[in-house]
Design a protein around this motif. Structure first.
Motif, PDB file in Angstrom:
ATOM      1  N   LYS A 122       0.825  -1.211   0.000  1.00 53.91           N
ATOM      2  CA  LYS A 122       0.000   0.000   0.000  1.00 53.91           C
ATOM      3  C   LYS A 122       0.863   1.267   0.000  1.00 53.91           C
ATOM      4  O   LYS A 122       0.362   2.356  -0.234  1.00 53.91           O
ATOM      5  CB  LYS A 122      -0.918   0.025   1.225  1.00 53.91           C
ATOM      6  N   ASN A 178      -0.961   4.279  -1.870  1.00 60.97           N
ATOM      7  CA  ASN A 178      -2.135   4.068  -2.711  1.00 60.97           C
ATOM      8  C   ASN A 178      -2.864   2.854  -2.156  1.00 60.97           C
ATOM      9  O   ASN A 178      -2.282   1.768  -2.062  1.00 60.97           O
ATOM     10  CB  ASN A 178      -1.749   3.844  -4.174  1.00 60.97           C
ATOM     11  N   ASP A 199      -4.970   0.936  -3.403  1.00 58.91           N
ATOM     12  CA  ASP A 199      -5.100  -0.175  -4.356  1.00 58.91           C
ATOM     13  C   ASP A 199      -3.764  -0.833  -4.697  1.00 58.91           C
ATOM     14  O   ASP A 199      -3.722  -1.732  -5.526  1.00 58.91           O
ATOM     15  CB  ASP A 199      -5.768   0.311  -5.644  1.00 58.91           C
TER      16      ASP A 199
END
Length: 193
Positions: A100, A151, A153
């Motif tokens: 992440k 991030n 995703d």
């Protein structure tokens, strides 16, 4: 005790000596190195060199909140060996999952910009993290900063490479270039001599 290690990107030695002997050893080193123009350097010189080489600083670039994989140090963790260590089970749980956040380097071309750490990292105009350290690289002639890009995703190489980056320095945006390899001697040839 003399260890053949480096924190500056060139092959060198780290000396571990009793405190009481430091003055005597310093004097001996200066005398022996006089013919090579040896001279002491300060912390900022060491900081500049470690930034160019991409070496992490404990307490700023790496903390207990960062995994070795996020910090780009996964190569130093031997999960394939049947050896226990503190944190092993936590790393096994996340092994193979998308990260992440990822540690990355940034440079800015404007020599007037001063990076010190805590500057906001923007990717495609969105805040994605902040610098954990920064300074000027005199060998490469650039301002250098390191920090984590986040991030939810996942942060793949493609994600990192595909963004347009800026750093917010003193409330002003400045274009930045991302680097996933050390700026100085990326192949590590200088420390293998």
């Amino acid at each position: 005790r003399a260890l053949r290690v480096t924190y500056v990107g060139e092959l060198g030695w780290e000396l571990h000596v009793p405190i009481a002997a430091t003055g005597e050893i310093f004097d001996a080193l200066m005398a022996a190195g006089a013919k090579h123009s040896i001279r002491p350097v300060g912390y900022r010189a060491l900081e500049s060199l470690r930034l160019e080489k991409g070496y992490r600083a404990w307490g700023s670039d790496i903390t207990p909140n960062d995994t070795p994989q996020e910090a780009g140090l996964g190569w130093a963790v031997k999960l394939r060996k049947n050896m226990d260590f503190v944190g092993r089970r936590a790393l096994e749980k996340i092994s193979g999952t998308a990260l992440k956040k990822r540690f990355a380097g940034f440079t800015v071309d404007d020599r007037e910009i001063v990076l010190v750490g805590r500057e906001t990292i923007l990717r495609n105009n969105e805040p994605v993290g902040y610098l954990t350290s920064g300074g000027y690289g005199y060998t490469v002639g650039k301002n250098i900063g390191y920090g984590y890009v986040r991030n939810a995703d996942g942060v793949s190489d493609d994600f990192l490479a595909s963004g347009e980056y800026e750093l917010v320095v003193a409330m002003e945006r400045t274009p930045a270039k991302i680097h996933l390899e050390p700026l100085y001697d990326p192949a590590g040839e200088k420390v293998k001599a």
